[in-house]
Design a protein around this motif. Structure first.
Motif, PDB file in Angstrom:
ATOM      1  N   HIS A 289       0.746  -1.195   0.061  1.00 26.81           N
ATOM      2  CA  HIS A 289       0.142   0.107   0.046  1.00 26.81           C
ATOM      3  C   HIS A 289       1.090   1.386   0.020  1.00 26.81           C
ATOM      4  O   HIS A 289       2.163   1.205   0.279  1.00 26.81           O
ATOM      5  CB  HIS A 289      -1.050   0.127   1.152  1.00 26.81           C
ATOM      6  CG  HIS A 289      -2.085  -0.903   1.044  1.00 26.81           C
ATOM      7  ND1 HIS A 289      -3.356  -0.649   0.546  1.00 26.81           N
ATOM      8  CD2 HIS A 289      -2.355  -2.204   1.523  1.00 26.81           C
ATOM      9  CE1 HIS A 289      -4.246  -1.645   0.723  1.00 26.81           C
ATOM     10  NE2 HIS A 289      -3.306  -2.593   1.045  1.00 26.81           N
TER      11      HIS A 289
ATOM     12  N   LYS B 256      -6.984  -4.207  -0.663  1.00 28.93           N
ATOM     13  CA  LYS B 256      -6.388  -5.152  -1.864  1.00 28.93           C
ATOM     14  C   LYS B 256      -6.582  -6.499  -1.505  1.00 28.93           C
ATOM     15  O   LYS B 256      -6.443  -6.988  -0.391  1.00 28.93           O
ATOM     16  CB  LYS B 256      -4.821  -4.456  -1.812  1.00 28.93           C
ATOM     17  CG  LYS B 256      -4.695  -3.294  -2.409  1.00 28.93           C
ATOM     18  CD  LYS B 256      -3.044  -2.847  -2.748  1.00 28.93           C
ATOM     19  CE  LYS B 256      -3.225  -1.404  -3.466  1.00 28.93           C
ATOM     20  NZ  LYS B 256      -1.797  -1.027  -3.689  1.00 28.93           N
TER      21      LYS B 256
ATOM     22  N   LEU C  34      -0.916  -9.096  -6.482  1.00 24.38           N
ATOM     23  CA  LEU C  34      -2.006  -8.225  -6.564  1.00 24.38           C
ATOM     24  C   LEU C  34      -3.215  -8.820  -7.517  1.00 24.38           C
ATOM     25  O   LEU C  34      -3.025  -8.988  -8.756  1.00 24.38           O
ATOM     26  CB  LEU C  34      -2.011  -6.850  -7.064  1.00 24.38           C
ATOM     27  CG  LEU C  34      -3.141  -5.972  -6.632  1.00 24.38           C
ATOM     28  CD1 LEU C  34      -3.691  -5.828  -5.327  1.00 24.38           C
ATOM     29  CD2 LEU C  34      -2.741  -4.600  -7.195  1.00 24.38           C
TER      30      LEU C  34
ATOM     31  N   MET D 130      -8.715  -4.721  -6.425  1.00 27.93           N
ATOM     32  CA  MET D 130      -8.446  -3.485  -5.418  1.00 27.93           C
ATOM     33  C   MET D 130      -9.808  -2.970  -5.351  1.00 27.93           C
ATOM     34  O   MET D 130     -10.657  -2.800  -6.341  1.00 27.93           O
ATOM     35  CB  MET D 130      -7.609  -2.349  -6.141  1.00 27.93           C
ATOM     36  CG  MET D 130      -7.241  -1.286  -5.044  1.00 27.93           C
ATOM     37  SD  MET D 130      -5.788  -0.251  -5.631  1.00 27.93           S
ATOM     38  CE  MET D 130      -6.031   0.078  -7.120  1.00 27.93           C
TER      39      MET D 130
END
Length: 320
Positions: free
Chosen positions: A145, A170, A181, A184
């Motif tokens: 982050h 996330k 990732l 989001m």
């Protein structure tokens, strides 16, 4: 809460309480006073992992004869020595200093178990780290982050959710053992995301923030993402902690109340009860439940353990 035992931290001291008899089973000092207060406790493979304000994670084990014994600190000395010499093992910190990538350099805010082999930690240093439970080594570090990470939850299939002061949630998935990732969520906008919770099947996520609302997110079939499915309003100050048990959601707030929300058969939530009388903001909640009597089949006693002031734990029993 672990095996009907409540681990309650006051500063850097942990009290272990039997939640059946309410007797004190053990008290142990997890570190020197200078280490700061305990921020998070989790359990994996017989070990107790405790995170502190001094950026360290300490590992304990419960023994039959000597009670809780300190056995390691993360990162371990061996792990640090193996990474010490190579320049590539260092990252720049916000104070223009360098630290090993296996180290947190700010408060470790939360711990969570991924599976029997791995746990993860998040910190105000914006990083998420994955640790091997077998040898206590850091196996992956991710700058997750743009601001302090306040909470983390993990689904049964190992999917990780992180919430941050940058206003983002996330979602992280694993591919060949490495996390990356997946999606989001940004509906909280500029409000700090302070608390996350998942329902039992991991298809519903709850997020609480300094904007005083709780968002309810639902999993999108065939996708790694989630969609906003509801907004719970009632608290008039920041949401600080969340926990989901069966069809109940418990929220603690800076407004010094705990709200209990219930999900109906249509998937809609309503506020079932408000617990008040707290002298300070409610920052942590633990819950257990038991069936009441044979005559009241289908009804349950829910006990809510929540922090009050001066080391006092408030216990509320509710039948639902």
């Amino acid at each position: 809460m672990h095996n009907n035992h409540l681990y309650a931290a006051i500063g850097n001291i942990v009290h272990v309480i039997d939640t059946t008899s309410f007797t004190l089973l053990d008290t142990f000092n997890v570190a020197q006073t200078s280490s700061g207060s305990v921020r998070s406790i989790t359990f994996s493979n017989g070990y107790i992992f405790i995170a502190h304000r001094d950026k360290k994670i300490r590992v304990w084990k419960l023994t039959k004869n000597k009670g809780h014994q300190h056995i390691a600190m993360l990162p371990t000395l061996e792990d640090r020595l193996q990474h010490l010499c190579l320049p590539r093992n260092y990252v720049n910190t916000r104070r223009h200093k360098k630290k090993l990538w296996i180290q947190h350099y700010d408060v470790v805010s939360r711990l969570a178990v991924i599976n029997k082999k791995l746990i993860c930690s998040v910190s105000w240093d914006k990083y998420m780290k994955i640790w091997n439970v077998g040898d206590f080594r850091c196996v992956q570090s991710i700058k997750a982050h743009d601001d302090a990470i306040n909470d983390i939850v993990v689904s049964a299939d190992g999917e990780i959710f992180t919430g941050s002061a940058d206003g983002k949630i996330k979602i992280w998935g694993s591919v060949f053992g490495r996390y990356g990732l997946s999606a989001m969520l940004e509906k909280h906008k500029t409000a700090s995301v302070n608390a996350l919770a998942l329902n039992e099947d991991g298809l519903m996520l709850f997020s609480g923030a300094s904007d005083r609302v709780i968002f309810v997110w639902s999993k999108v079939k065939g996708s790694d993402g989630m969609v906003l499915n509801g907004v719970l309003r009632g608290h008039y100050k920041a949401i600080l902690c969340l926990i989901n048990v069966r069809d109940l959601l418990f929220s603690g707030s800076a407004d010094r109340t705990v709200r209990i929300w219930r999900c109906d058969y249509k998937g809609k939530f309503c506020c079932l009860k408000v617990l008040d009388g707290y002298e300070r903001p409610v920052r942590s909640i633990a819950v257990d439940w038991s069936e009441t009597t044979l005559e009241s089949k289908g009804r349950f006693n829910v006990r809510v353990f929540s922090e009050s002031s001066n080391g006092v734990i408030k216990i509320s029993t509710i039948e639902v």
